[in-house]
Design a protein around this motif. Structure first.
Motif, PDB file in Angstrom:
ATOM      1  N   CYS A  39      15.126  50.743 -68.795  1.00  9.88           N
ATOM      2  CA  CYS A  39      13.771  51.076 -68.339  1.00  9.88           C
ATOM      3  C   CYS A  39      12.712  50.138 -68.908  1.00  9.88           C
ATOM      4  O   CYS A  39      11.636  49.995 -68.351  1.00  9.88           O
ATOM      5  N   GLY A  40      13.000  49.546 -70.041  1.00 10.17           N
ATOM      6  CA  GLY A  40      12.048  48.603 -70.618  1.00 10.17           C
ATOM      7  C   GLY A  40      11.148  49.202 -71.682  1.00 10.17           C
ATOM      8  O   GLY A  40      10.399  48.483 -72.336  1.00 10.17           O
ATOM      9  N   LYS A  41      11.233  50.547 -71.860  1.00 10.12           N
ATOM     10  CA  LYS A  41      10.390  51.174 -72.894  1.00 10.12           C
ATOM     11  C   LYS A  41      10.951  50.864 -74.275  1.00 10.12           C
ATOM     12  O   LYS A  41      12.159  50.938 -74.492  1.00 10.12           O
ATOM     13  N   GLU A  42      10.029  50.589 -75.175  1.00 10.99           N
ATOM     14  CA  GLU A  42      10.438  50.254 -76.535  1.00 10.99           C
ATOM     15  C   GLU A  42      11.049  51.483 -77.213  1.00 10.99           C
ATOM     16  O   GLU A  42      10.539  52.598 -77.062  1.00 10.99           O
ATOM     17  N   CYS A  44      13.703  53.114 -76.549  1.00 14.99           N
ATOM     18  CA  CYS A  44      14.479  53.996 -75.669  1.00 14.99           C
ATOM     19  C   CYS A  44      15.973  53.777 -75.901  1.00 14.99           C
ATOM     20  O   CYS A  44      16.401  52.685 -76.292  1.00 14.99           O
ATOM     21  N   CYS A  46      18.191  53.331 -73.946  1.00 17.46           N
ATOM     22  CA  CYS A  46      18.804  52.330 -73.065  1.00 17.46           C
ATOM     23  C   CYS A  46      18.881  50.952 -73.736  1.00 17.46           C
ATOM     24  O   CYS A  46      19.701  50.131 -73.381  1.00 17.46           O
ATOM     25  N   ASN A  47      18.031  50.768 -74.726  1.00 16.39           N
ATOM     26  CA  ASN A  47      18.086  49.502 -75.475  1.00 16.39           C
ATOM     27  C   ASN A  47      19.361  49.392 -76.303  1.00 16.39           C
ATOM     28  O   ASN A  47      19.801  48.306 -76.632  1.00 16.39           O
ATOM     29  N   HIS A  52      20.114  54.178 -68.051  1.00 13.14           N
ATOM     30  CA  HIS A  52      19.650  55.240 -67.156  1.00 13.14           C
ATOM     31  C   HIS A  52      20.364  55.120 -65.809  1.00 13.14           C
ATOM     32  O   HIS A  52      20.480  54.021 -65.276  1.00 13.14           O
TER      33      HIS A  52
END
Ligand code: ZN
Length: 125
Positions: A39-42, A44, A46-47, A52
């Protein structure tokens, strides 16, 4: 135009369902592909590799095949439009099968006529 009576009941049914679908519903000639994403959120998860779940629609845009990302808000829409296309495709296949039967009957007729002609020629010397 030839009379509609040439079609069997099931073929008539398929044709009217197809016409109705194409006439009334939007559709996308593509397929849905699950595609997990970041998603690109810091900070998160997913990093760290916990991606997602996401969805793409694979289809042709002009001459090129493309994967277009489907935002969550449009997922139901994308699913419906692709499903309408699949339904239309199945109906097309059904009508094609029925048409093929007719075509093969026509071929048979041509073959019989040719045979009869040859037979005639032979009997008249
Ligand atoms: Zn994320």
């Amino acid at each position: 135009m030839r009379h509609r009576g040439q079609f069997t009941r099931s073929e008539r049914f398929a044709r009217s369902r197809l016409a109705k679908l194409v006439h009334e519903q939007p559709f996308l000639c593509g397929s849905l592909v699950p595609l997990n994403r970041v998603c690109g959120k810091e900070g998160c998860k997913c990093n760290q590799g916990e991606l997602h779940p996401g969805l793409c629609v694979a289809l042709r845009v002009g001459e090129k095949r493309k994967m277009i990302y489907v935002p969550q808000a449009l997922e139901a829409t994308a699913r419906r439009w692709v499903s309408t296309y699949q339904k239309a495709w199945r109906l097309m296949e059904e009508i094609s099968q029925a048409s093929l039967k007719r075509f093969l009957k026509g071929k048979e007729k041509v073959r019989e006529q040719r045979k009869a002609k040859i037979g005639e020629r032979r009997s008249h010397g």
